[in-house]
Motif scaffolding. Structure first.
Motif, PDB file in Angstrom:
ATOM      1  N   MET A   1     -60.044  31.259 -22.208  1.00  0.00           N
ATOM      2  CA  MET A   1     -58.701  31.765 -22.159  1.00  0.00           C
ATOM      3  C   MET A   1     -57.759  31.021 -21.295  1.00  0.00           C
ATOM      4  O   MET A   1     -58.020  30.445 -19.987  1.00  0.00           O
ATOM      5  N   THR A   2     -56.564  30.782 -21.664  1.00  0.00           N
ATOM      6  CA  THR A   2     -55.256  30.455 -20.840  1.00  0.00           C
ATOM      7  C   THR A   2     -55.038  31.656 -19.930  1.00  0.00           C
ATOM      8  O   THR A   2     -55.405  32.819 -20.143  1.00  0.00           O
ATOM      9  N   ALA A   3     -54.090  31.230 -18.950  1.00  0.00           N
ATOM     10  CA  ALA A   3     -53.768  32.123 -17.869  1.00  0.00           C
ATOM     11  C   ALA A   3     -52.968  33.194 -18.475  1.00  0.00           C
ATOM     12  O   ALA A   3     -53.242  34.439 -18.278  1.00  0.00           O
ATOM     13  N   ALA A   4     -52.055  33.066 -19.507  1.00  0.00           N
ATOM     14  CA  ALA A   4     -51.481  33.989 -20.346  1.00  0.00           C
ATOM     15  C   ALA A   4     -52.202  34.914 -21.038  1.00  0.00           C
ATOM     16  O   ALA A   4     -51.872  36.126 -21.202  1.00  0.00           O
ATOM     17  N   GLU A   5     -53.261  34.546 -21.705  1.00  0.00           N
ATOM     18  CA  GLU A   5     -53.963  35.289 -22.358  1.00  0.00           C
ATOM     19  C   GLU A   5     -54.981  36.233 -21.544  1.00  0.00           C
ATOM     20  O   GLU A   5     -55.149  37.202 -21.734  1.00  0.00           O
ATOM     21  N   ALA A   6     -55.518  35.564 -20.463  1.00  0.00           N
ATOM     22  CA  ALA A   6     -56.186  36.453 -19.477  1.00  0.00           C
ATOM     23  C   ALA A   6     -55.406  37.497 -18.751  1.00  0.00           C
ATOM     24  O   ALA A   6     -55.549  38.603 -18.634  1.00  0.00           O
ATOM     25  N   LEU A   7     -54.109  37.248 -18.301  1.00  0.00           N
ATOM     26  CA  LEU A   7     -53.147  38.158 -17.932  1.00  0.00           C
ATOM     27  C   LEU A   7     -52.976  39.361 -18.876  1.00  0.00           C
ATOM     28  O   LEU A   7     -52.844  40.615 -18.510  1.00  0.00           O
ATOM     29  N   ASP A   8     -52.778  38.956 -20.145  1.00  0.00           N
ATOM     30  CA  ASP A   8     -52.327  39.955 -21.031  1.00  0.00           C
ATOM     31  C   ASP A   8     -53.557  40.873 -21.187  1.00  0.00           C
ATOM     32  O   ASP A   8     -53.131  42.189 -21.414  1.00  0.00           O
ATOM     33  N   VAL A   9     -54.682  40.489 -21.461  1.00  0.00           N
ATOM     34  CA  VAL A   9     -56.105  41.344 -21.534  1.00  0.00           C
ATOM     35  C   VAL A   9     -56.054  42.194 -20.303  1.00  0.00           C
ATOM     36  O   VAL A   9     -56.502  43.461 -20.294  1.00  0.00           O
ATOM     37  N   LEU A  10     -56.001  41.487 -19.242  1.00  0.00           N
ATOM     38  CA  LEU A  10     -56.289  42.389 -17.997  1.00  0.00           C
ATOM     39  C   LEU A  10     -55.161  43.152 -17.277  1.00  0.00           C
ATOM     40  O   LEU A  10     -55.190  44.341 -16.836  1.00  0.00           O
ATOM     41  N   ASN A  11     -53.971  42.947 -17.733  1.00  0.00           N
ATOM     42  CA  ASN A  11     -52.892  43.644 -17.560  1.00  0.00           C
ATOM     43  C   ASN A  11     -52.613  43.563 -16.073  1.00  0.00           C
ATOM     44  O   ASN A  11     -52.281  44.765 -15.445  1.00  0.00           O
ATOM     45  N   VAL A  12     -52.756  42.616 -15.169  1.00  0.00           N
ATOM     46  CA  VAL A  12     -52.349  42.576 -14.033  1.00  0.00           C
ATOM     47  C   VAL A  12     -51.404  41.227 -13.692  1.00  0.00           C
ATOM     48  O   VAL A  12     -51.164  40.695 -14.517  1.00  0.00           O
ATOM     49  N   ARG A  13     -51.213  41.166 -12.173  1.00  0.00           N
ATOM     50  CA  ARG A  13     -50.431  40.033 -11.779  1.00  0.00           C
ATOM     51  C   ARG A  13     -51.093  38.782 -11.873  1.00  0.00           C
ATOM     52  O   ARG A  13     -52.322  38.935 -11.545  1.00  0.00           O
ATOM     53  N   PRO A  14     -50.438  37.620 -11.567  1.00  0.00           N
ATOM     54  CA  PRO A  14     -51.115  36.296 -11.706  1.00  0.00           C
ATOM     55  C   PRO A  14     -52.030  36.325 -10.286  1.00  0.00           C
ATOM     56  O   PRO A  14     -53.040  35.820 -10.272  1.00  0.00           O
ATOM     57  N   GLN A  15     -51.380  36.982  -9.337  1.00  0.00           N
ATOM     58  CA  GLN A  15     -52.205  36.925  -7.997  1.00  0.00           C
ATOM     59  C   GLN A  15     -53.492  37.672  -8.125  1.00  0.00           C
ATOM     60  O   GLN A  15     -54.406  37.190  -7.438  1.00  0.00           O
ATOM     61  N   THR A  16     -53.418  38.687  -8.910  1.00  0.00           N
ATOM     62  CA  THR A  16     -54.779  39.293  -9.009  1.00  0.00           C
ATOM     63  C   THR A  16     -55.730  38.658  -9.799  1.00  0.00           C
ATOM     64  O   THR A  16     -56.808  38.633  -9.359  1.00  0.00           O
ATOM     65  N   LEU A  17     -55.384  37.995 -10.640  1.00  0.00           N
ATOM     66  CA  LEU A  17     -56.342  36.998 -11.719  1.00  0.00           C
ATOM     67  C   LEU A  17     -56.901  35.916 -10.540  1.00  0.00           C
ATOM     68  O   LEU A  17     -57.992  35.729 -10.450  1.00  0.00           O
TER      69      LEU A  17
END
Length: 398
Positions: A1-17
């Motif tokens: 997954m791209t960062a955008a896709e991962a963030l959308d699934v996780l519903n978190v801030r980039p720092q958390t990812l």
């Protein structure tokens, strides 16, 4: 997954990812299309998302229950937890040190000691499928024999548990007889010994025994779920096993051995690094490596591989798979190494998988009979809007 896709699934801030990546909870690798970006392991992202499912809508949780992670049916038979596989609370890898497949059947089927002593050894009460009748090897022979039995066996619903357990032993024998033949009988009647004799691999019988134990069950995988759905209608044990067995015709469940053989052939024609790289570029799942339930490695594979010699190009492929995809060997890889190291026939991985797993299918069939409930999930409708008046007549009608 791209960062955008991962963030959308996780519903978190980039720092958390990024924090989850640094802690090793989510694997990442450079994006070959743009080395300035990273790609994130899909299974790791989904696993983290499931841990926060309280934020999600009920219908999303329900739909994802049909995929890895959320249980869809209560079962006391087996579970994967903390990187280990357990059969009724017992570590499967520990059981494999000494138990036979028949011992595991008695455990999973909840046989009394007297029942366990009475149902083994057993031979199928249906005619053996001859080579002249079926073309297609163990898969076709198993399908044919189980279909024959499904047409005549009594429904499972409403019958005594003890009677069904004895019948389960007969269904297992039907499948084994079909795939390896009654010619493997004589002498030691344990299934592992029969397979070893049929394959002229008597010196490797202990490894075959261990493998069958490790393959006996694995939660609610596709084949097991198919078995339970069939049994929930009251179908016979043989019909339930047939439903599970048919799923092994699909390349995503039961087809890993053939796909890995293709990968091995590519490595032999060139080298392992290139074979893995080209496979990943094709965007096909890397066969025999990685398992969503075991991010730190498949314990079943580990239990077998520590007893097997390293063979090539399998070992080189394992190194390449970890370096390029971050994936570790699964049980399918161990089956391939076992087959090569012990000189077993090419279809040995399939036969070992199906024979061992038949015990689990039957355990789930027996449990489903006791549940006495039809499995009928609802669909989440995604078609055209409902309630719209429409003329179903064709345009050619007057």
């Amino acid at each position: 997954m791209t960062a955008a896709e991962a963030l959308d699934v996780l519903n978190v801030r980039p720092q958390t990812l990024y924090a989850n990546v640094s802690r090793g909870k989510i694997r990442a690798k450079p994006d070959e299309a743009d080395v300035r970006r990273s790609l994130y392991h899909r299974d790791d992202v989904l696993r983290m998302a499931r841990r926060t499912n309280g934020r999600r809508k009920v219908e999303i949780v329900s739909s994802e229950a049909m995929q890895y992670g959320d249980p869809v049916l209560p079962s006391a038979i087996s579970t994967a937890a903390d990187g280990r596989l357990y059969y009724r609370g017992h570590d499967a890898t520990a059981l494999a040190d000494s138990a036979s497949l028949e011992d595991i059947a008695a455990l999973l089927w909840e046989c009394t000691p007297a029942e366990a002593a009475d149902i083994w050894p057993v031979s199928s009460d249906t005619a053996t499928v001859s080579d002249d009748e079926v073309v297609g090897g163990a898969l076709a022979a198993g399908l044919f024999a189980l279909a024959r039995r499904s047409a005549v066996d009594a429904p499972s619903l409403g019958r005594p548990a003890a009677v069904l357990r004895a019948e389960a032993a007969g269904v297992l024998a039907t499948l084994v007889d079909a795939m390896v033949g009654k010619r493997s009988g004589g002498g030691d009647t344990r299934i592992s010994a029969r397979l070893a004799r049929a394959w002229h691999a008597e010196t490797h019988e202990d490894l075959i025994r261990r493998t069958l134990v490790l393959m006996a069950d694995h939660e609610l995988n596709a084949s097991t779920f198919a078995t339970r759905v069939a049994i929930s209608t009251g179908a016979s044990l043989a019909a339930g096993v047939l439903a599970g067995f048919t799923t092994l015709t699909g390349p995503l469940h039961g087809g890993a051995a053939n796909a890995f053989a293709e990968l091995v052939a590519q490595a032999q024609a060139g080298n392992a690094d290139d074979a893995v790289r080209h496979w990943l570029i094709s965007q096909r799942p890397l066969p025999a490596f990685g398992h969503p339930l075991y991010p730190d490695g498949d314990p079943r594979a580990q239990a077998l591989l520590k007893l097997l010699p390293k063979v090539q190009p399998h070992e080189q492929l394992a190194v390449a798979a970890e370096q390029q995809a971050g994936e570790l060997p699964s049980i399918d890889y161990a089956l391939a190494v076992l087959t090569t190291a012990c000189g077993l026939p090419f279809d040995a991985p399939f036969v070992l998988f199906a024979t061992g797993r038949c015990v689990g299918w039957l355990a789930h069939a027996l449990e489903q009979v006791q549940a006495n409930r039809l499995i009928r999930p609802r669909a989440r409708y995604t078609g055209p809007a409902t309630g719209v008046r429409a003329d179903i007549r064709t345009r050619t009608q007057p």
